[in-house]
Motif scaffolding. Structure first.
Motif, mmCIF file in Angstrom:
data_model
loop_
_atom_site.group_PDB
_atom_site.id
_atom_site.type_symbol
_atom_site.label_atom_id
_atom_site.label_comp_id
_atom_site.label_asym_id
_atom_site.label_seq_id
_atom_site.Cartn_x
_atom_site.Cartn_y
_atom_site.Cartn_z
ATOM 1 N N PRO A 55 -9.173 0.538 -1.428
ATOM 2 C CA PRO A 55 -9.463 1.558 -0.417
ATOM 3 C C PRO A 55 -8.528 2.758 -0.553
ATOM 4 N N LEU A 56 -9.117 3.949 -0.549
ATOM 5 C CA LEU A 56 -8.359 5.189 -0.613
ATOM 6 C C LEU A 56 -8.790 6.072 0.547
ATOM 7 N N THR A 57 -7.818 6.432 1.396
ATOM 8 C CA THR A 57 -8.096 7.318 2.527
ATOM 9 C C THR A 57 -7.504 8.683 2.243
ATOM 10 N N LEU A 58 -8.350 9.703 2.246
ATOM 11 C CA LEU A 58 -7.906 11.080 2.059
ATOM 12 C C LEU A 58 -7.923 11.775 3.418
ATOM 13 N N MET A 87 0.867 -1.186 0.000
ATOM 14 C CA MET A 87 0.000 0.000 0.000
ATOM 15 C C MET A 87 0.899 1.230 0.000
ATOM 16 N N LEU A 88 0.351 2.364 -0.447
ATOM 17 C CA LEU A 88 1.125 3.582 -0.586
ATOM 18 C C LEU A 88 0.624 4.643 0.380
ATOM 19 N N ALA A 89 1.554 5.470 0.859
ATOM 20 C CA ALA A 89 1.197 6.581 1.736
ATOM 21 C C ALA A 89 2.128 7.745 1.450
ATOM 22 N N GLY A 90 1.602 8.962 1.534
ATOM 23 C CA GLY A 90 2.433 10.134 1.314
ATOM 24 C C GLY A 90 1.673 11.394 1.638
ATOM 25 N N ARG A 91 2.420 12.485 1.772
ATOM 26 C CA ARG A 91 1.835 13.790 2.071
ATOM 27 C C ARG A 91 2.182 14.770 0.965
ATOM 28 N N CYS A 92 1.241 15.672 0.654
ATOM 29 C CA CYS A 92 1.425 16.740 -0.333
ATOM 30 C C CYS A 92 1.803 16.139 -1.697
ATOM 31 N N SER A 110 0.182 6.748 -8.651
ATOM 32 C CA SER A 110 0.809 5.427 -8.739
ATOM 33 C C SER A 110 -0.195 4.318 -8.482
ATOM 34 N N ALA A 111 -1.136 4.568 -7.568
ATOM 35 C CA ALA A 111 -2.175 3.575 -7.313
ATOM 36 C C ALA A 111 -3.036 3.374 -8.552
ATOM 37 N N ALA A 116 -1.965 3.779 -11.589
ATOM 38 C CA ALA A 116 -1.129 3.178 -12.634
ATOM 39 C C ALA A 116 -0.759 1.725 -12.364
ATOM 40 N N ASP A 117 -0.688 1.309 -11.107
ATOM 41 C CA ASP A 117 -0.174 -0.028 -10.764
ATOM 42 C C ASP A 117 -1.187 -0.778 -9.906
ATOM 43 N N GLU A 118 -1.762 -1.815 -10.484
ATOM 44 C CA GLU A 118 -2.807 -2.571 -9.784
ATOM 45 C C GLU A 118 -2.269 -3.390 -8.625
ATOM 46 N N ARG A 119 -0.950 -3.465 -8.475
ATOM 47 C CA ARG A 119 -0.398 -4.177 -7.324
ATOM 48 C C ARG A 119 -0.612 -3.394 -6.033
ATOM 49 N N CYS A 120 -0.908 -2.115 -6.149
ATOM 50 C CA CYS A 120 -1.194 -1.309 -4.969
ATOM 51 C C CYS A 120 -2.589 -1.654 -4.447
ATOM 52 N N LYS A 121 -2.668 -2.067 -3.191
ATOM 53 C CA LYS A 121 -3.936 -2.548 -2.634
ATOM 54 C C LYS A 121 -4.630 -1.544 -1.724
ATOM 55 N N ALA A 122 -3.972 -0.426 -1.425
ATOM 56 C CA ALA A 122 -4.590 0.635 -0.622
ATOM 57 C C ALA A 122 -3.688 1.855 -0.700
#
Length: 608
Positions: free
Chosen positions: A539-542, A416-421, A430-431, A433-439
């Motif tokens: 799942p996408l958390t904003l 899963m990916l996480a980042g700010r700004c 990236s999520a 573009a890449d279906e391997r990202c699950k959240a």
């Protein structure tokens, strides 16, 4: 004493520096020693070996964040000239392990510098060293050099001459940074020496206050390069003192100093000074005999172990071009592995070390993570053919895919990916573009689809704010003070308000006219990206600070109260009151960490 005017590197050095553009430069090799992480840059293949190696001593705090890329650039240029180097973090800073006891004060950082010198000599086979220090790192270089007894030359870049004056300067610097973030007085750290959320241990601060290297009793090295800041009498006085001690002192003006240390997000590299430093070090090491010994193979970096976590610094991607740190739990692993994406040009430790601290917190809860520098950020070199400004470009998506490839190769489960700004924008793109990202957890994303008409450098430089934030500040007494002091860019603020109002009215444009609006087309592109994630049930958390500039784009795309989110059942939103864009208050940090932890645990559940 000699004074040199600014000049370009000599023909030989310039030719060597130019040749490195023909091949992809790998990230420096990570090494571990004395509970810290070092980055060793060996001599480039085919370069002439010198019997000299360079040890970098970093400044502290905000200045260290601004100069991280400078260290990497200098190391790569020196390597191209046949000069190996090592850079490292002091205990309790960057990616080094933390300490609970600083009773020994400054000796803790000094002993780490001495250990780094020994490690560099072991790795390089060099018998002689050159020290390069910046800010407080230059002060450390001047004080530890006599204890090493193998230092031929020393480069002092904007050294801290008086510790008492330095601490006063830090206090003013800290206030300016906090004002820029919009922090209230009660949210600022005022009971310790601190800047940009980084706290200097009290015991070290007490010793720093007593330092004054203008009266150094011993000569640090026979050859000294002083890179002096404009209009700094103490820099000039230190040069004179070192010359009186018998040093061969070369003085250079520090052109571009203010542009380098004003803000890590927009730090402009002092290329002319960089070339001059490389040329001077090359000449200094040329006076020694070439190394006769075979450089030992650099071992794979050992792990650093802390309470609840184990960290492994590593290189990955094509040509080992990316540097990162894998943080794993000491106990049983659970959930998805979090790939933490950096913000702007901040090094992988993150603003105020938030990324490092979050990674170790997650590991203590059983969740692994990878934090890394994207290409041309921090300690990862640029990619041949990529633009100098890599933020908000698709080039960074390639770096994220390389990170997920690494996790796949290490069998670390789903990612899963996480980042700010800008890191949040990159996580979102990236999520998609890449279906391997699950959240994904995106904190204060500025936008979801980049407007090609927007200039990235301007967006970073002028600190745009939301309409609500502008309104609140217009009636603030503090804003009136800053206006009188000329510390508000009225032209840019006016232009930003106008742009946001244009977005607002474009959102209310009749449907039949919408195709004529660029903003409406951006909205449709954003909807398409959200739809793709929804179709994948990702799942996408904003997460937004209550007055963040990103909320204006969120409302434009998803409605004033998020009413358009009903189309996207996979998206959740959290608004954090009383928080700045950088998530400085401890309570805000805790909310973000818990949201990332929850997303990782859910994404790692069977069937997700």
């Amino acid at each position: 004493m000699t004074a040199h005017s600014a000049s370009r590197p000599s023909g030989d050095v310039a030719a060597v520096l130019g040749s490195k553009a023909q091949r992809q430069v790998a990230a420096a090799r990570p090494v571990t020693f004395s509970d810290t992480v070092g980055l060793y840059a060996d001599s480039a293949p085919g370069s002439e070996l010198r019997d000299g190696a360079v040890l970098f001593l970093s400044p502290w705090g905000f200045e260290e964040m601004c100069t991280r890329k400078l260290w990497r650039d200098l190391a790569d240029r020196l390597a191209a000239c046949g000069i190996p180097s090592l850079r490292f973090d002091y205990p309790g800073t960057g990616d080094a392990l933390d300490r609970t006891d600083f009773a020994d004060g400054l000796a803790i950082w000094e002993s780490t510098a001495l250990a780094a010198a020994a490690e560099l000599r072991r790795l390089s086979g060099a018998t002689r060293l050159v020290l390069i220090g910046h800010g407080f790192g230059a002060t450390l270089a001047a004080t530890v050099a006599p204890r090493l007894e193998v230092v031929d030359a020393i480069v002092l870049m904007a050294p801290v001459v008086s510790g008492r004056f330095y601490l006063r300067e830090l206090a003013a610097w800290s206030k300016m940074v906090d004002e820029g973030l919009g922090l209230r007085d009660d949210q600022r750290i005022t009971d310790h020496v601190a800047v940009a959320g980084l706290i200097m241990p009290d015991e070290i601060a007490a010793e720093v206050k007593t330092l004054n290297i203008e009266t150094l009793p011993a000569l640090p090295a026979s050859q000294v390069l002083m890179v002096e800041r404009p209009a700094r009498d103490k820099d000039v006085a230190l040069s004179a003192h070192l010359a009186a001690l018998g040093a061969d002192v070369t003085r250079l003006p520090y052109l571009g100093y203010d542009d380098l240390v004003s803000n890590p997000t927009i730090a402009k590299q002092p290329l002319e000074v960089t070339g001059q430093v490389v040329e001077w070090v090359s000449e200094a090491t040329a006076r020694s005999e070439s190394r006769k010994v075979q450089t030992p193979e650099v071992p794979v970096a050992a792990r650093l172990e802390g309470p609840g976590f184990v960290e492994t610094p590593l290189r990955f991607g094509a040509d080992d071009r990316l540097f990162g740190i894998l943080c794993q739990p000491r106990g049983q692993k659970r959930g998805a592995t979090v790939v933490y994406l950096g913000t702007a040009n901040d090094r992988l430790a993150g603003w105020a070390r938030m990324t490092t601290e979050t990674a170790r917190y997650l590991a203590a809860k059983g969740v692994a993570s990878l934090r890394f520098d994207a290409a041309n950020v921090g300690d990862s070199p640029p990619v041949i053919g990529a633009p100098e400004q890599v933020l908000y470009t698709d080039h960074q998506i390639d770096d994220v895919m390389a990170a997920i490839d690494l996790l796949d190769g290490l069998a670390l489960g789903v990612a899963m990916l996480a980042g700010r700004c800008s890191g949040a924008y990159l996580a979102f793109r990236s999520a998609v573009a890449d279906e391997r990202c699950k959240a994904a957890v995106a904190v204060n994303p500025f936008t979801f689809v980049w407007d090609k008409d927007d200039v990235v450098d301007d967006a970073l430089r002028y600190n745009a704010r939301s309409l609500e934030d502008y309104g609140r500040r217009m009636v603030s007494i503090d804003t009136l003070r800053r206006l009188r002091a000329g510390r508000v860019n009225i032209r840019y603020a006016t232009a930003n308000i106008a742009k946001q109002l244009a977005n607002h009215f474009a959102g209310k444009m009749p449907a039949m006219l919408a195709p004529l609006s660029k903003y409406a087309r951006l909205k449709e592109a954003t909807y398409a990206s959200f739809k793709r994630l929804t179709e994948r049930h990702m799942p996408l958390t904003l997460i937004y600070s209550a007055n963040d500039i990103g909320l204006d784009r969120f409302r434009f795309y998803l409605g004033r109260n998020g009413e358009n989110l009903k189309r996207y059942a996979n998206v959740s939103v959290e608004i954090i009151p009383d928080a700045d864009h950088n998530i400085s208050p401890p309570a805000a940090k805790a909310i973000v960490r818990e949201q990332i932890l929850a997303a990782a645990l859910k994404a790692g559940e069977p069937g997700q």
